[in-house]
Design a protein around this motif. Sequence first.
Motif, PDB file in Angstrom:
ATOM      1  N   SER A   1      -6.161  18.861   1.231  1.00 33.43           N
ATOM      2  CA  SER A   1      -6.279  18.924  -0.208  1.00 33.43           C
ATOM      3  C   SER A   1      -4.931  18.137  -0.709  1.00 33.43           C
ATOM      4  CB  SER A   1      -6.520  20.161  -0.674  1.00 33.43           C
ATOM      5  OG  SER A   1      -6.138  20.615  -2.033  1.00 33.43           O
ATOM      6  N   GLY A   2      -4.964  17.488  -1.690  1.00 33.20           N
ATOM      7  CA  GLY A   2      -3.840  16.618  -2.227  1.00 33.20           C
ATOM      8  C   GLY A   2      -3.426  15.380  -1.643  1.00 33.20           C
ATOM      9  N   PHE A   3      -4.126  15.066  -0.429  1.00 28.36           N
ATOM     10  CA  PHE A   3      -3.969  13.672  -0.064  1.00 28.36           C
ATOM     11  C   PHE A   3      -5.316  12.808  -0.050  1.00 28.36           C
ATOM     12  CE2 PHE A   3      -1.084  16.546   2.064  1.00 28.36           C
ATOM     13  CZ  PHE A   3      -0.083  15.880   1.899  1.00 28.36           C
TER      14      PHE A   3
ATOM     15  N   GLU B   1      -4.175  24.948   6.501  1.00 20.87           N
ATOM     16  CA  GLU B   1      -4.485  23.858   5.605  1.00 20.87           C
ATOM     17  C   GLU B   1      -5.925  24.113   4.867  1.00 20.87           C
ATOM     18  OE1 GLU B   1      -2.158  21.840   5.054  1.00 20.87           O
ATOM     19  OE2 GLU B   1      -1.524  20.496   6.891  1.00 20.87           O
ATOM     20  N   LYS B   2      -5.584  23.811   3.741  1.00 16.84           N
ATOM     21  CA  LYS B   2      -6.538  23.652   2.494  1.00 16.84           C
ATOM     22  C   LYS B   2      -7.220  22.317   2.632  1.00 16.84           C
ATOM     23  CE  LYS B   2      -8.224  25.495  -1.780  1.00 16.84           C
ATOM     24  NZ  LYS B   2      -7.983  25.495  -3.095  1.00 16.84           N
ATOM     25  N   LEU B   3      -8.486  22.084   2.847  1.00 10.81           N
ATOM     26  CA  LEU B   3      -9.040  20.947   2.872  1.00 10.81           C
ATOM     27  C   LEU B   3      -9.763  20.568   1.452  1.00 10.81           C
ATOM     28  CD1 LEU B   3     -10.946  20.936   6.085  1.00 10.81           C
ATOM     29  CD2 LEU B   3      -8.495  19.966   5.804  1.00 10.81           C
ATOM     30  N   SER B   4     -10.047  19.076   1.241  1.00  5.36           N
ATOM     31  CA  SER B   4     -10.330  18.483   0.052  1.00  5.36           C
ATOM     32  C   SER B   4     -11.725  18.999  -0.421  1.00  5.36           C
ATOM     33  CB  SER B   4     -10.348  17.112  -0.037  1.00  5.36           C
ATOM     34  OG  SER B   4     -11.320  16.779   1.198  1.00  5.36           O
TER      35      SER B   4
ATOM     36  N   GLY C   1       0.971  11.373   3.916  1.00  4.54           N
ATOM     37  CA  GLY C   1       0.002  12.037   4.620  1.00  4.54           C
ATOM     38  C   GLY C   1       0.953  13.540   4.765  1.00  4.54           C
ATOM     39  N   PRO C   2       0.225  14.472   5.288  1.00  2.00           N
ATOM     40  CA  PRO C   2       0.878  15.664   5.478  1.00  2.00           C
ATOM     41  C   PRO C   2       2.112  15.587   6.662  1.00  2.00           C
ATOM     42  CG  PRO C   2      -1.382  15.884   5.714  1.00  2.00           C
ATOM     43  CD  PRO C   2      -1.263  14.722   5.827  1.00  2.00           C
TER      44      PRO C   2
ATOM     45  N   GLY D   1       0.846  -1.190   0.028  1.00  2.00           N
ATOM     46  CA  GLY D   1       0.128  -0.108  -0.054  1.00  2.00           C
ATOM     47  C   GLY D   1       0.964   1.223  -0.216  1.00  2.00           C
ATOM     48  N   ALA D   2       0.218   2.295   0.124  1.00  2.00           N
ATOM     49  CA  ALA D   2       0.764   3.728  -0.139  1.00  2.00           C
ATOM     50  C   ALA D   2       2.094   3.801   0.923  1.00  2.00           C
ATOM     51  CB  ALA D   2      -0.198   4.835   0.358  1.00  2.00           C
ATOM     52  N   GLY D   3       2.195   3.335   1.963  1.00  2.00           N
ATOM     53  CA  GLY D   3       3.103   3.528   2.919  1.00  2.00           C
ATOM     54  C   GLY D   3       4.325   2.539   3.072  1.00  2.00           C
TER      55      GLY D   3
END
Length: 273
Positions: free
Chosen positions: A246-248, A218-221, A207-208, A136-138
């Motif tokens: 946003s972006g995650f 932070e800007k959210l999705s 993640g951030p 997975g991603a991590g």
Amino acid sequence: MLKYVGIEEKRVLLSAIGVLTFSAGVLAYLYWGRGVDLPGCVTDVAPYQEASVKRLGDQQVEVKYLAKMWAFEPAEIQVKPGTELLIYLHSADVNHGFHIDGTNVNLMAVPGAVNFAKLKVTREGDYPIVCHEFCGAGHQNMAAVIRVRESAGPDAIIPVPLAQSAAPSGGSQKSKLTPIVAAQAQKLLATKGCIGCHSADGKVLVGPSFQKIFGRAEKLSDGSEISVTEEYLRESILDPNKKIVSGFQPLMPKLPLADDELETLISYLKEQK
Ligand code: CUA
């Protein structure tokens, strides 16, 4: 019966038997001749949900590793040269790999099963452990280490600063954390898998980053903007996918955390400003 078998079939049969005998011979040679431990599935240890490190004797330590997205627990142990490690491995979620660099220990962490290998560490130094199964991603951040030191203490466990990457950034700001809370927080960050996805140095992983997270805008999705408060941190740990930066991607699992562990993490994160 062989008289019903043609020349070609006989040849195929014989070479198959030859290959099988050869492989069995190689395994037998490795096991008895070279003392290589063949890793195997153990059936007498039930799958466990908690990692543990236990000293069995002067020269023997049992480590029950738990692999999970995206960390190994214990992330770090320290033993003296000459120690024999009895290594158990189980996965709390998906399949993970487990290779101890520079050794022939190479296991799979499989949910529902416990695998086993024995390793005698002889030289001083670090034995890094990596996950070699894409999980997975991590995945690429999933690692642990066995430190072999003459100076190792009796309990094989390292209570303080784990992964370097989780160390508080910069020495300029004064931390209000006591060393004990800071050490506990870093241990949690490593064992709960946080640092698999959140860097401490500003690097963007899954993640951030935790670097200067407290108070950050932070800007959210969903297009809205927030600033990172204690309340937001708490919500993000307890209900990770409620608000996504946003972006995650909404990938963070809900962590099994005791109340005091949650408070420790939050007080650590509040210092990252
Ligand atoms: Cu765990 Cu890749």
